[in-house]
Design a protein around this motif. Structure first.
Motif, mmCIF file in Angstrom:
data_model
loop_
_atom_site.group_PDB
_atom_site.id
_atom_site.type_symbol
_atom_site.label_atom_id
_atom_site.label_comp_id
_atom_site.label_asym_id
_atom_site.label_seq_id
_atom_site.Cartn_x
_atom_site.Cartn_y
_atom_site.Cartn_z
ATOM 1 N N UNK A 88 -28.280 -19.421 -42.230
ATOM 2 C CA UNK A 88 -27.543 -18.985 -43.296
ATOM 3 C C UNK A 88 -26.738 -18.030 -42.814
ATOM 4 N N UNK A 89 -25.821 -17.585 -43.925
ATOM 5 C CA UNK A 89 -24.940 -16.534 -43.743
ATOM 6 C C UNK A 89 -25.457 -15.454 -42.899
ATOM 7 N N UNK A 90 -24.917 -14.791 -41.911
ATOM 8 C CA UNK A 90 -25.645 -13.739 -41.246
ATOM 9 C C UNK A 90 -25.725 -12.503 -41.879
ATOM 10 N N UNK A 91 -26.539 -11.810 -41.952
ATOM 11 C CA UNK A 91 -26.519 -10.295 -42.511
ATOM 12 C C UNK A 91 -25.662 -9.371 -41.587
ATOM 13 N N UNK A 92 -25.007 -8.781 -41.949
ATOM 14 C CA UNK A 92 -23.678 -8.069 -41.025
ATOM 15 C C UNK A 92 -24.369 -6.612 -40.642
ATOM 16 N N UNK A 93 -25.478 -6.194 -41.063
ATOM 17 C CA UNK A 93 -26.053 -4.785 -40.810
ATOM 18 C C UNK A 93 -26.222 -4.525 -39.465
ATOM 19 N N UNK A 94 -26.688 -5.708 -38.364
ATOM 20 C CA UNK A 94 -26.687 -5.522 -37.173
ATOM 21 C C UNK A 94 -25.341 -5.129 -36.497
ATOM 22 N N UNK A 95 -24.250 -6.085 -36.965
ATOM 23 C CA UNK A 95 -23.179 -5.907 -36.211
ATOM 24 C C UNK A 95 -22.368 -4.641 -36.675
ATOM 25 N N UNK A 96 -22.572 -4.214 -37.807
ATOM 26 C CA UNK A 96 -22.166 -2.891 -38.375
ATOM 27 C C UNK A 96 -22.521 -1.525 -37.594
ATOM 28 N N UNK A 97 -23.804 -1.714 -37.427
ATOM 29 C CA UNK A 97 -24.700 -0.815 -36.464
ATOM 30 C C UNK A 97 -23.940 -0.663 -35.132
ATOM 31 N N UNK A 98 -23.971 -1.765 -34.276
ATOM 32 C CA UNK A 98 -23.252 -1.880 -33.184
ATOM 33 C C UNK A 98 -21.885 -1.418 -33.076
ATOM 34 N N UNK A 99 -20.842 -1.733 -34.139
ATOM 35 C CA UNK A 99 -19.790 -1.133 -33.932
ATOM 36 C C UNK A 99 -19.511 0.326 -34.209
ATOM 37 N N UNK A 100 -20.626 0.783 -35.205
ATOM 38 C CA UNK A 100 -20.443 2.451 -35.199
ATOM 39 C C UNK A 100 -21.049 3.102 -33.932
ATOM 40 N N UNK A 101 -21.876 2.451 -33.298
ATOM 41 C CA UNK A 101 -22.510 2.918 -31.921
ATOM 42 C C UNK A 101 -21.537 2.719 -31.052
ATOM 43 N N UNK A 102 -20.710 1.831 -31.177
ATOM 44 C CA UNK A 102 -19.621 1.653 -29.928
ATOM 45 C C UNK A 102 -18.315 2.472 -30.112
ATOM 46 N N UNK A 103 -17.883 2.661 -31.398
ATOM 47 C CA UNK A 103 -16.706 3.465 -31.578
ATOM 48 C C UNK A 103 -16.887 5.041 -31.990
ATOM 49 N N UNK A 104 -18.143 5.260 -32.321
ATOM 50 C CA UNK A 104 -18.262 6.825 -32.716
ATOM 51 C C UNK A 104 -17.943 7.745 -31.360
ATOM 52 N N UNK A 105 -17.178 8.825 -31.877
ATOM 53 C CA UNK A 105 -16.886 9.883 -31.066
ATOM 54 C C UNK A 105 -15.578 9.303 -29.877
#
Length: 151
Positions: A88-105
């Motif tokens: 089914x269409x993927x839930x984007x929560x994992x991708x958003x969490x990874x992006x926040x972790x990667x770009x924060x700071x």
């Protein structure tokens, strides 16, 4: 009688040259075949590439704001390109969490560089694809940034 000895020796010399030529020819063929066989045996094997995934549904995620260093922030909106293997269409929560972790700071100057932005996007894609791989089935094949604003 001396003439008889010369006539007897003459055919032997001609036959010796033919034998020598045959031995050299056989040696060259054997070495060539052996060289080719050795190359085929010890040549680096080409990696069997996985078949390219077939694009499926595109999941548009909401924009998020990520805190960067020194009071700056990044507004990021992305879409996930799913594969046909996704149930089914993927839930984007994992991708958003990874992006926040990667770009924060991160420093704003780093992300303003095209090279660094491309490098971090590649890293993000690798992590997201891994996070959305279930039983060796890749559910995500790529990420597209639709908004990437730094202030």
């Amino acid at each position: 009688m001396a003439d008889e000895k010369k006539t007897e020796e003459t055919p032997a010399k001609g036959g010796g040259k033919k034998k020598l030529i045959m031995i050299i020819a056989i040696a060259l063929v054997a070495l060539g075949g052996g060289g080719f066989g050795g190359y085929m045996m010890f040549a680096p094997k080409k990696a069997t590439a996985e078949p390219a995934p077939t694009p499926g549904v595109v999941a548009v995620l909401d924009a998020i704001t990520i805190n960067l260093a020194d009071g700056h922030y990044l507004k990021l909106k992305m879409t996930l390109q799913a594969t046909t293997e996704a149930a089914e269409a993927p839930d984007g929560s994992k991708a958003m969490d990874i992006a926040i972790e990667l770009y924060s700071g991160r420093k704003m100057d780093e992300l303003m560089s095209n090279a660094e932005r491309d490098r971090t996007k590649k890293e993000l894609v690798e992590k997201v694809v891994k996070a959305y791989t279930v039983d060796k089935k890749k559910e995500i094949m790529d990420i597209y940034f639709t908004t990437f604003v730094i202030q």
